[in-house]
Scaffold this motif. Structure first.
Motif, PDB file in Angstrom:
ATOM      1  N   GLU A 252       0.876  -1.238   0.033  1.00  0.00           N
ATOM      2  CA  GLU A 252       0.043  -0.016  -0.095  1.00  0.00           C
ATOM      3  C   GLU A 252       1.138   1.373  -0.034  1.00  0.00           C
ATOM      4  O   GLU A 252       0.619   2.199  -0.787  1.00  0.00           O
ATOM      5  CB  GLU A 252      -1.059   0.041   0.956  1.00  0.00           C
ATOM      6  CG  GLU A 252      -1.675   1.272   1.274  1.00  0.00           C
ATOM      7  CD  GLU A 252      -2.464   1.308   2.526  1.00  0.00           C
ATOM      8  OE1 GLU A 252      -2.876   2.366   3.195  1.00  0.00           O
ATOM      9  OE2 GLU A 252      -3.025   0.122   3.089  1.00  0.00           O
ATOM     10  N   ALA A 253       1.870   1.409   0.905  1.00  0.00           N
ATOM     11  CA  ALA A 253       2.878   2.196   0.773  1.00  0.00           C
ATOM     12  C   ALA A 253       3.496   2.539  -0.515  1.00  0.00           C
ATOM     13  O   ALA A 253       3.458   3.825  -0.903  1.00  0.00           O
ATOM     14  CB  ALA A 253       3.846   2.138   1.921  1.00  0.00           C
ATOM     15  N   GLN A 254       3.870   1.337  -1.183  1.00  0.00           N
ATOM     16  CA  GLN A 254       4.366   1.663  -2.573  1.00  0.00           C
ATOM     17  C   GLN A 254       3.359   2.326  -3.352  1.00  0.00           C
ATOM     18  O   GLN A 254       3.808   3.137  -4.321  1.00  0.00           O
ATOM     19  CB  GLN A 254       4.639   0.327  -3.096  1.00  0.00           C
ATOM     20  CG  GLN A 254       5.944  -0.494  -2.585  1.00  0.00           C
ATOM     21  CD  GLN A 254       6.316  -1.653  -3.495  1.00  0.00           C
ATOM     22  OE1 GLN A 254       5.671  -1.902  -4.613  1.00  0.00           O
ATOM     23  NE2 GLN A 254       7.064  -2.621  -2.868  1.00  0.00           N
ATOM     24  N   VAL A 255       2.127   2.092  -3.356  1.00  0.00           N
ATOM     25  CA  VAL A 255       1.145   2.405  -4.290  1.00  0.00           C
ATOM     26  C   VAL A 255       0.844   3.924  -4.003  1.00  0.00           C
ATOM     27  O   VAL A 255       0.592   4.693  -5.059  1.00  0.00           O
ATOM     28  CB  VAL A 255      -0.364   1.699  -4.247  1.00  0.00           C
ATOM     29  CG1 VAL A 255      -1.411   2.236  -5.097  1.00  0.00           C
ATOM     30  CG2 VAL A 255       0.293   0.096  -4.525  1.00  0.00           C
ATOM     31  N   ARG A 256       0.859   4.311  -2.664  1.00  0.00           N
ATOM     32  CA  ARG A 256       0.534   5.679  -2.409  1.00  0.00           C
ATOM     33  C   ARG A 256       1.689   6.633  -3.029  1.00  0.00           C
ATOM     34  O   ARG A 256       1.216   7.833  -3.028  1.00  0.00           O
ATOM     35  CB  ARG A 256       0.444   5.976  -1.025  1.00  0.00           C
ATOM     36  CG  ARG A 256      -1.022   5.393  -0.420  1.00  0.00           C
ATOM     37  CD  ARG A 256      -1.054   5.594   1.257  1.00  0.00           C
ATOM     38  NE  ARG A 256      -2.420   5.012   1.735  1.00  0.00           N
ATOM     39  CZ  ARG A 256      -3.162   5.450   1.571  1.00  0.00           C
ATOM     40  NH1 ARG A 256      -3.618   6.594   0.905  1.00  0.00           N
ATOM     41  NH2 ARG A 256      -4.617   4.820   1.999  1.00  0.00           N
ATOM     42  N   THR A 257       2.804   6.173  -3.258  1.00  0.00           N
ATOM     43  CA  THR A 257       3.654   7.047  -3.866  1.00  0.00           C
ATOM     44  C   THR A 257       3.521   7.261  -5.178  1.00  0.00           C
ATOM     45  O   THR A 257       4.216   8.385  -5.610  1.00  0.00           O
ATOM     46  CB  THR A 257       5.313   6.319  -3.650  1.00  0.00           C
ATOM     47  OG1 THR A 257       5.245   5.189  -4.620  1.00  0.00           O
ATOM     48  CG2 THR A 257       5.639   5.953  -2.339  1.00  0.00           C
TER      49      THR A 257
END
Length: 303
Positions: free
Chosen positions: A273-278
């Motif tokens: 999720e953190a990857q996607v939010r970037t």
């Protein structure tokens, strides 16, 4: 099994053959023009694929409730633009050399090399970004890798996909092939894995959260690490907005507490999720990731 065109001459495959012809013709153009055409193709897909547009907007509503409707629609349109560029990249990696694509900068390569030098297998952990096909071509030129995938339902497309990906990587692993993944990782090899799609409970999915939504997620990552002691190297690919280049970032190893499969699987979800939010505009939002884990949950795709 080798690809044999004569096995796919029935009329049902003619539209797919036309698609391949379009891919080939598209790659007769310079790469920069292919990317511009790809963005335009994304606009056409956004307008023409109503069902996938609805799924994308539903996903964005659930993932980013803080955005307004107009902001989510703009994000959806941009994600389809990146999807269109992915079509151009796929065509290019199939029919041209990656040497003539826009340049790709790789950072953190030392993390992969260090894990391999230790004798441990490596899981390249990545969310489903639209630059996926380009990744296979570039990463496969640096290390021998195998990729986990869900075979397309169209048998001609599936066979052709395997044929062309084999130019760049060592092989493909069916997403249910846990034993093969374990065997390869125990031998100190690299497996590229993207466990961010919905998985039925009967196939090992467990209830977790993703973007604060209840979902079913495979516990495969944690189980495989527990069985193999493999190193997880997060891999984040980024396409420059105009398609003029790429940055592929390999991050330091991700440590999982595999004593608790649910907790470890949630760790994986949180990291992806953190990857996607970037770079949410580059994520593949077409899939129904937020399917309800139990009948007690509402199905957002039926509204």
């Amino acid at each position: 099994m080798s690809f044999k065109a004569r096995d796919y001459l029935a009329p049902q495959f003619w539209p797919t053959w036309l698609g391949f012809a379009f891919f080939w013709l598209l790659t007769r153009l310079p790469y920069s023009q292919v990317m511009r055409i790809g963005r335009g193709l994304g606009w056409v897909m956004y307008r023409g694929f109503a069902s996938r547009r609805r799924v994308t907007l539903t996903n964005l509503r659930l993932a980013f409730p803080e955005l307004s409707d107009s902001e989510r629609e703009a994000l959806a349109r941009e994600s389809f633009s990146h999807l269109g560029m992915a079509v151009g990249e796929t065509a290019w990696t199939w029919y041209r050399s990656i040497k003539h694509m826009s340049p790709a900068t790789i950072t953190g390569k030392e993390h992969v090399d260090a894990a391999l030098a230790s004798g441990r297998g490596v899981i390249l952990l990545q969310a489903h970004f639209t630059v996926l096909e380009m990744c296979a071509a570039v990463v496969g030129s640096h290390w021998p890798i195998r990729a986990v995938y869900d075979s397309p339902k169209n048998p001609l497309f599936a066979a052709n996909l395997l044929k062309h990906r084999s130019r760049h990587i060592e092989g493909m692993i069916d997403n249910k092939g846990i034993r093969e993944m374990v065997r390869l990782l125990k031998r100190g090899q690299i497996v590229w894995y993207s466990p961010d799609q919905s998985v039925k409970a009967t196939h090992g999915g467990i209830e977790t959260l993703y973007f604060n939504q209840p979902v079913l997620t495979t516990s495969g990552t944690a189980r495989i690490v527990r069985m193999t002691n493999a190193t997880i190297i997060p891999f984040i690919p980024e396409r420059k907005p105009d398609g003029s280049g790429y940055v592929f970032a390999f991050q330091p190893p991700l440590e999982l507490d595999t004593r608790d499969l649910t907790r470890a699987t949630q760790q994986v979800n949180d990291f992806l999720e953190a990857q996607v939010r970037t770079q949410p505009e580059q994520y593949l939002w077409l899939h129904k990731r937020f399917k309800p884990p139990t009948p007690a949950h509402d199905n957002p795709y039926r509204r």
